[in-house]
Design an enzyme around this catalytic site. Structure first.
Site: not given
Ligand code: GLY
Length: 581
Positions: A378, A396-397, A450, A470
Site C-alpha cells: 500500500t 493501494t493495490l 486498515s 503495512g
C-alpha cells in the site's frame, strides 16, 4: 483510573524511579526536512517533486495530492495506482474536514462463496492472483472527486507530470529496481505486465534502465482529456472487462459504470488534548487507532518510558482488545451496522483498561474468537500547503503489484483487493487473515481496510499528518508514530524510524522489529507471559510518511522557532522523500 491501574502505576513508578519524561531518546534518525511553505512526503522522490511543483505553481494541498497520486501510479507500480483504490483525509485551512472513500467495490457478480471449491474449501490464490481477485478500481474517480471539490487546478495540469513520466520514461534507481525485483515472479507470469516491467529477454530491469510506459501514458491522457468517463465508461473499462472475461474474471462494464466515490464523516477522537481525525469504515483504521489511544490515555506512557516493559505491556494489551473488536465487528457501512460510537467511547475503553491485568499478559483466546493478519503493499503520502490545508492519502493495490495483471493495451496494474474480504469466516486467507461475517463478500460491497490516513490537531491548529502502508500493521505504525511524538517527545523522523512492535489479537504473539526492545524488556515481558517474536515485516515494516507542524518535535513546537513544516519519510523506504519549499 481503576485501583488495579493505580497499583500497576505505583509499582512501576516506584520500581523505575522515573521522575520526569526522558528527554533524550532515539538519536539515530536524520533531522526531518524543514520548510516554511509547503511539504510533500511520499514513497517516491519523483512524486514528492511533482507535489512540490503543484504547490509552488499555486496549487493547494489537494492539487498536490492529485498530482502525486497520478505520478505514483507511474513511478511506484508496487502500490501507486490507478487500478486500485484508497482513502483521502482532508483538513482545510478553515478547519473544515472531509474524507473520500475511493476504495474498490466488489463486482456485481461477486458472491459470498466465490473463492470456495465444491467442498467449501478456500481455493488458494483465487482471491489474490488474476482477474478474479480484482475489485472495481476507485483511484481515478477518487482523485478527480478530490480535485473537483477541493482543488483549484485543471485536471490536465495536475496529470501532466505523470503523463510525461509514463511517456518519456524515468531512469530507475536502486529503490525502483529492488521494488520491481520483489515482484519479478508475479510480473513475469502476466504477458502484458512482463512486457512493461521486465527487459525484452525476460530478465529484471536494472539500475539506470529507463522505464517507459506508453500504454499507461495513453490511458492517463484519455483520463486527462475526458475525465473519469474515459476510465469508467470508455476504452479503458472495455479493455479491462475484455481481459477479465478472457481469463475467468467476473468484471463487467456495469461495474465500472456504477462506481461511485463516497464522501464520509471522518472518525474523530481526543488523546491527551490532541484531536485525531482518521478513516471511518470501510476502514477499521481510524476507529481502532482511537480505541487503542482511548485505552492508553489512562496510562502515563511518557513516565513509564518508551519501549519499557510497562509501556509495551499496556500497548500490547490495548492492541489485543482493539484488534479483536476490529475483526468481529467492522465492515462496509452500507452493508453492516458498525458499532462506531461504542468502540470510540472512553467508558468502553476504561472497561477494557480495567480488565487488563497489570502484571500478566492476556490471552487472545479469552478475548474473542476471530483474527487478523496483514497484507503487503500500500502507500501513504502526507501534504501540507502554505495556507495550512492538509491532506493524508493512503491508496493501494493490496498485495505488491496487486493481482499482477495488466489489461492489454491499458498499462494499468490491477488490484487484488477482493482478498481483503472474508473468503470464508474463520479461515485464514493467503496472508493469514481470518475475519467474520461483517466483512463477507457481497456485490458492490467494499472490503474492510486498515488504511489510516490521519491528521492530528491541537487547540484547533494543525499538528501532524501521518499514515503508512503495512496491512493490519498500518494501524499500529500510525499509532506508534503518534505516541512517539506526543508521549515520548521524539522528532517526527525519530517517531517514524523507531523500531516497531505489533499485536493483532491473533495469532496471539507480539511481533517486533530488530532493536525494538532491549533484552531486559524482553525478559520482563516474557515473565509477564508475552510471546514476543522477531519479525522483519514483509518486505519491510511499513513506510510511514509524516509532517509535524511548528517544529520537529513537541518540545521545539512548545519553545517556538522551529521550521513551520517538518517532513519525515520513513528511513525504511528505498525511494521515498520528504520535499518542501
Ligand atoms: N489492502 C490493505 C488495506 O486496505 O488494509
Amino acid at each position: 483510573m481503576s485501583s488495579r491501574g493505580r497499583s500497576f502505576l505505583a509499582a512501576v513508578l516506584s520500581a523505575t524511579l522515573v521522575l520526569a519524561p526522558p528527554q533524550i531518546l532515539l538519536a539515530a534518525s536524520p533531522q526531518p526536512v524543514g520548510a516554511q511553505n509547503g511539504m510533500v512526503v511520499t514513497a517516491h522522490h519523483l512524486a514528492s517533486e511533482a507535489g512540490v511543483e503543484a504547490l509552488k505553481s499555486g496549487g493547494n494541498a489537494i492539487d498536490a495530492a492529485v498530482a502525486v497520486g497520478y505520478v505514483l501510479a507511474v513511478v511506484y507500480p508496487v502500490a501507486g495506482n490507478i487500478g486500485g483504490g484508497g482513502f483521502m483525509t482532508i483538513r482545510l485551512k478553515d478547519g473544515k474536514t472531509a474524507f473520500l472513500d475511493f476504495r474498490e467495490r466488489a463486482p456485481l457478480a461477486a458472491t459470498k462463496t466465490m473463492y470456495l471449491d465444491a467442498n467449501g474449501d478456500v481455493v488458494k490464490g483465487a482471491s489474490t492472483n488474476g482477474y478474479l481477485a480484482v475489485g472495481v478500481p476507485g483511484s481515478v474517480m477518487g482523485l478527480e472527486t478530490a480535485r473537483e471539490k477541493y482543488g483549484t487546478k485543471s485536471r490536465a495540469e495536475l496529470m501532466a507530470p505523470a503523463i510525461k513520466l509514463a511517456r518519456d520514461g524515468f531512469s530507475l534507481e536502486q529503490g525502483d529496481v529492488a521494488s520491481l525485483a520483489s515482484g519479478f515472479k508475479k510480473l513475469s507470469s502476466d504477458k502484458a505486465a512482463a512486457a512493461i516491467f521486465l527487459k525484452p529477454d525476460g530478465k529484471p530491469l536494472e539500475i539506470a534502465d529507463t522505464l517507459k510506459q506508453p500504454d499507461l501514458a495513453t490511458s492517463l491522457e484519455a483520463v486527462s482529456k475526458d475525465g473519469p468517463d474515459a476510465f469508467y465508461k470508455g476504452a479503458v473499462a472495455d479493455k479491462i472487462v475484455d481481459a477479465s472475461r478472457a481469463t475467468g474474471g467476473i468484471l463487467a462494464k456495469q461495474d465500472f459504470e456504477q462506481y461511485a466515490v463516497r464522501e464520509l464523516e471522518p472518525v474523530t477522537c481526543s488523546y491527551r488534548g490532541y484531536q485525531i481525525l482518521s478513516s471511518p469504515p470501510p476502514s477499521s483504521g481510524g476507529i481502532i487507532i482511537c480505541e487503542i489511544l482511548n485505552i492508553l490515555e489512562g496510562y502515563p506512557l511518557s513516565y513509564l518510558g518508551q519501549s519499557s516493559s510497562a509501556t509495551v505491556h499496556a500497548m500490547v494489551e490495548a492492541m489485543r482488545y482493539a484488534f479483536a473488536d476490529r475483526n468481529a465487528a467492522l465492515g462496509d457501512p452500507d452493508f453492516v451496522k458498525n458499532p462506531v460510537s461504542t468502540l470510540l467511547d472512553k467508558t468502553y475503553a476504561k472497561a477494557i483498561r480495567d480488565s487488563i491485568n497489570p502484571y500478566k499478559a492476556g490471552k487472545s483466546a479469552d478475548v474473542t474468537p476471530l483474527g487478523l493478519a496483514e497484507s503487503n503493499e500500500t502507500t501513504h503520502y502526507s501534504i501540507v500547503d502554505k495556507d495550512g490545508n492538509a491532506v493524508a492519502v493512503t491508496y493501494t493495490l493490496n498485495g505488491s503489484f496487486g493481482a499482477g495483471v495488466v489489461a492489454p493495451g491499458t498499462g494499468i496494474l490491477l488490484n487484488n483487493e477482493m482478498d481483503d474480504f472474508t473468503s470464508k469466516p474463520g479461515v485464514a486467507n493467503l496472508y493469514g487473515l481470518v475475519q467474520g461475517e461483517a466483512n463477507a463478500i457481497a456485490p458492490k460491497k467494499t472490503p474492510l481496510s486498515s488504511m489510516s490516513p490521519t491528521i492530528v490537531t491541537k487547540d484547533g491548529k494543525l499538528f501532524m499528518v501521518i499514515g503508512s502502508p503495512g496491512g493490519a500493521r498500518i494501524i499500529t505504525i500510525t499509532l506508534e508514530a503518534i505516541i512517539n511524538v506526543i508521549d515520548h517527545g521524539m522528532t517526527i523522523q525519530e517517531a517514524i524510524d523507531a523500531p516497531r512492535f505489533h499485536h493483532q489479537w491473533q495469532p496471539d504473539r507480539v511481533v517486533m522489529e530488530p532493536y525494538a526492545l532491549s533484552s531486559d524488556t524482553l525478559k520482563m515481558l516474557a515473565e509477564m507471559g508475552h510471546n514476543v517474536q522477531l519479525d522483519l515485516g514483509w518486505p519491510i515494516w511499513g513506510q510511514a510518511a509524516g509532517i509535524l507542524v511548528g517544529g520537529k518535535s513537541l518540545s521545539e513546537i512548545e519553545q517556538g522557532g522551529g521550521a513551520r513544516l517538518n517532513g519525515a519519510m520513513d528511513s525504511r523506504a528505498a525511494s521515498g522523500a520528504a520535499k518542501g519549499y
